[in-house]
Scaffold this motif. Structure first.
Motif, short mmCIF file in Angstrom:
data_model
loop_
_atom_site.label_atom_id
_atom_site.label_comp_id
_atom_site.label_asym_id
_atom_site.label_seq_id
_atom_site.Cartn_x
_atom_site.Cartn_y
_atom_site.Cartn_z
N ALA A 8 -2.30 -26.33 78.74
CA ALA A 8 -2.55 -26.21 77.30
C ALA A 8 -3.54 -27.26 76.86
O ALA A 8 -3.47 -28.41 77.26
CB ALA A 8 -1.24 -26.37 76.52
N THR A 9 -4.49 -26.83 76.01
CA THR A 9 -5.52 -27.73 75.50
C THR A 9 -5.42 -27.78 74.00
O THR A 9 -5.33 -26.75 73.34
CB THR A 9 -6.92 -27.21 75.89
OG1 THR A 9 -6.98 -27.09 77.30
CG2 THR A 9 -8.01 -28.16 75.43
N ARG A 10 -5.46 -28.99 73.43
CA ARG A 10 -5.37 -29.14 71.99
C ARG A 10 -6.61 -29.83 71.45
O ARG A 10 -7.19 -30.68 72.09
CB ARG A 10 -4.12 -29.93 71.59
CG ARG A 10 -2.85 -29.18 71.89
CD ARG A 10 -1.65 -29.77 71.18
NE ARG A 10 -0.52 -28.91 71.38
CZ ARG A 10 -0.22 -27.88 70.60
NH1 ARG A 10 -0.98 -27.60 69.57
NH2 ARG A 10 0.84 -27.14 70.85
N TRP A 121 -7.02 -26.09 67.62
CA TRP A 121 -6.48 -24.93 68.32
C TRP A 121 -5.77 -25.38 69.59
O TRP A 121 -5.97 -26.48 70.08
CB TRP A 121 -7.58 -23.93 68.65
CG TRP A 121 -8.70 -24.46 69.50
CD1 TRP A 121 -8.78 -24.48 70.86
CD2 TRP A 121 -9.90 -25.06 69.02
NE1 TRP A 121 -9.95 -25.05 71.27
CE2 TRP A 121 -10.67 -25.40 70.15
CE3 TRP A 121 -10.43 -25.32 67.75
CZ2 TRP A 121 -11.93 -26.01 70.06
CZ3 TRP A 121 -11.67 -25.92 67.64
CH2 TRP A 121 -12.40 -26.27 68.78
N ALA A 122 -4.94 -24.49 70.10
CA ALA A 122 -4.22 -24.73 71.35
C ALA A 122 -4.36 -23.51 72.24
O ALA A 122 -4.39 -22.38 71.76
CB ALA A 122 -2.75 -25.01 71.06
N ILE A 123 -4.45 -23.75 73.55
CA ILE A 123 -4.57 -22.68 74.53
C ILE A 123 -3.34 -22.71 75.42
O ILE A 123 -2.94 -23.77 75.93
CB ILE A 123 -5.84 -22.84 75.38
CG1 ILE A 123 -7.08 -22.99 74.47
CG2 ILE A 123 -6.02 -21.65 76.33
CD1 ILE A 123 -8.35 -23.34 75.23
N THR A 133 -5.39 -23.19 63.97
CA THR A 133 -4.96 -23.65 62.64
C THR A 133 -6.19 -23.77 61.77
O THR A 133 -7.14 -24.49 62.11
CB THR A 133 -4.24 -25.01 62.74
OG1 THR A 133 -3.10 -24.87 63.59
CG2 THR A 133 -3.81 -25.49 61.37
N LEU A 134 -6.19 -23.06 60.63
CA LEU A 134 -7.37 -22.96 59.78
C LEU A 134 -7.45 -24.09 58.76
O LEU A 134 -6.44 -24.71 58.42
CB LEU A 134 -7.36 -21.62 59.05
CG LEU A 134 -7.20 -20.37 59.92
CD1 LEU A 134 -7.17 -19.11 59.05
CD2 LEU A 134 -8.33 -20.28 60.95
#
Length: 573
Positions: A8-10, A121-123, A133-134
């Motif tokens: 996961a990437t943040r 964002w998260a992957i 997230t906007l």
């Protein structure tokens, strides 16, 4: 004719690295006819109706810093076929719509991305789910708020068969669905890992649209985004007019300017003739132009009160593609013979005065994963070899005009000329190619067709042997767009050579799914070598954005696709 990690990437307002960076004369033939065509560039006066170009461009013009106000008129070649970025694939669409629509993310480097409408964002670990997230408080030009539902509506619109996307849908081929987790959180699900996804989301063709605008009938469609300029009007084949969005609050993280644009109005004038467009700039009727004629580029650089900006375009070079599914071009020997018959370097040098470089690879050298080593697979200029290959392929006889004949049929290739899309003296280059092909005994027919015929009969119908196109996209995934079997034009792709190769399909799909830079680099190199070896494509030149600017124009920047950005532009004294 301008694409994840296992863990996961943040992103918290910082750019994220998608993966490691993937970088890796012959004799002149001078045609007197070509030289004459190039030299006789007569500057005409363009008549651009309904303007007030000499009004004071800005309030407070005596100040040293940026000042607000004024209209910037930008003349471009080509014309608009649709204002919906999800529908059209032309560079004109991307250029204009970039000012109307913001994207979820911004490309900040060859393979890095930063926040735009999505602040983070998260992957997921399997690379198939992206959660965005906007930003809060962003509104569309129609006053409606940016929400997760708007993102869902925009992406669903792109892949809806009724949209008939000519490009955007291919950028997110694995897209399955979107789900609004909350008003400002949207979850996007893909059918498989797809590392080019963030880059695809950064381009204007996937800009976020107002759901209210998308809900209207197609005949009533008008582009409504959250960008620095809003749509005013479209006078077909003449101009598109935009105006300042005074409430603009959502520039990307790398923007040169925050807040609303300085310009009051931004007008894109459609002026297809090079000399006319250049004359409009130097006479003050427009303040900037795209496609400065190479014959005039040096003169403009030395002309007081004007500047020339040159940006080499990443993505697919201006290439000639061989339809290997019909006629003589089914034979690789004929395709390689055609390539060997053309002195690309000599033609490009004589026509473009050194401002464009001859290409030896379908990819632009500025594109990540460009492999110079693949160039050795290309059929280089060699007239004797061209003749030998044609003999070997059975085209041993010639008719009274010197064209090769086999089984009573003349070796004839159809290369349609789309006049409305002509730019950068590509018609002149084609005449040179046509003349050199004739020396080898190959007849090239150039029927002039309108846009409708070009799309329906040729691009979709496949009624051509040769087709020319370039495409700007700063990612090697553009090779998947151009050569994957399923990416024909009819399916929103760019596979105009109609290549059907399981091996190429494997390479481009593996490169798109892997998170290992070495694997992706190896695959992209293999594709470049194979398409040159099989002569599916004849590289011609690397496009360069030659933008001419009046000295009054300040603050224009360029994005990753080399589109000019006008958000921070202003007009000085």
């Amino acid at each position: 004719m301008s694409l994840s990690d296992d863990a996961a990437t943040r992103v918290e307002d910082e750019p994220v690295r998608k993966r490691g960076r993937l970088r890796s004369r012959r004799r002149n033939i001078v045609f007197s006819a070509l030289a004459a065509i190039v030299a006789v560039a007569v500057v005409l006066v363009v008549s651009l109706a309904g303007r007030d170009d000499h009004r004071p461009p800005a309030r407070g013009a005596g100040k040293a810093g940026p000042v607000a106000g004024g209209t910037l008129r930008y003349a471009i070649a080509g014309t608009q076929v649709s204002l919906d970025p999800a529908v059209a694939a032309t560079a004109v669409t991307g250029l204009i719509d970039r000012n109307i629509f913001d994207s979820l993310v911004v490309q900040t480097g060859a393979d890095s991305f930063g926040p735009w409408l999505a602040k983070r964002w998260a992957i997921s670990p399997d690379g198939k789910t992206y959660t965005f997230t906007l930003r809060e408080g962003v509104r569309f030009h129609d006053g409606t708020p940016l929400t997760a539902q708007a993102v869902k509506a925009s992406l669903d619109h792109v892949v809806d068969p009724a949209t008939k996307s000519a490009y955007a849908a291919s950028l997110i081929a694995p897209y399955e669905k979107s789900r609004a987790v909350s008003d400002l959180v949207v979850e996007v699900t893909l059918s498989r890992p797809f590392t080019p996804f963030l880059q695809a989301l950064s381009v204007p063709y996937l800009g976020i649209q107002s759901p209210a605008a998308l809900a209207k009938p197609v005949a009533e469609y008008e582009p409504v985004g959250t960008g620095p300029f809003s749509y005013v009007s479209w006078e077909k084949d003449k101009r598109v007019s935009l105006k300042k969005n005074p409430g603009y609050s959502s520039p990307p993280e790398n923007a040169s300017h925050q807040g609303a644009s300085y310009l009051d109005d931004l007008v894109f004038e459609f002026v297809s003739e090079d000399a006319t467009r250049y004359g409009a700039l130097t006479s003050g009727q427009v303040q900037a132009i795209a496609g400065v004629p190479p014959v005039d580029a040096e003169r403009l650089k030395s002309l007081p009160g004007f500047t020339l900006n040159a940006q080499e375009t990443p993505g697919l070079n201006y290439n000639l593609y061989f339809n290997q599914t019909r006629g003589p071009l089914r034979d690789v020997r004929v395709r390689r013979a055609f390539s060997a018959a053309i002195d690309v370097e000599g033609l490009v040098k004589n026509i473009y005065f050194g401002h464009f470089k001859a290409a030896r690879n379908p990819l632009s050298p500025t594109t990540a994963a460009y492999d110079a080593g693949a160039e050795s697979a290309r059929a280089a200029y060699d007239p004797a070899e061209a003749k030998r290959l044609l003999d070997e392929a059975g085209w041993t006889k010639t008719d009274a005009d010197g064209y090769r004949v086999k089984d009573g049929k003349t070796l004839t290739l159809v290369w349609p000329f789309w006049a409305e899309g002509n730019k950068e003296q590509r018609d002149v280059l084609a005449e040179g190619i046509q003349a050199q092909a004739k020396l080898a005994g190959i007849k090239v027919d150039r029927p002039t067709v309108d846009t409708g015929t070009f799309v329906s009969k040729h691009l979709i119908g496949g009624g051509y042997d040769l087709i020319d196109v370039s495409f700007a996209r700063p990612t090697p995934d553009v090779l998947r767009f151009a050569f994957a079997s399923g990416n024909t034009y009819a399916k929103a792709g760019g596979n105009v050579a109609l290549v059907r190769s399981p091996q190429i399909d494997h390479w481009v799909e593996e490169a798109a799914e892997t998170s290992d830079p070495a694997t992706a680099g190896r695959d992209y190199s293999a594709v470049q070598t194979e398409v040159l070896k099989q002569a599916y494509v004849l590289p011609l030149y690397t496009p360069v954005q030659l933008v001419g600017l009046s000295g009054k124009v300040r603050g224009v920047t360029f994005d990753a696709q080399t589109y000019p950005v006008f958000h921070g532009a202003w007009l000085g004294a």
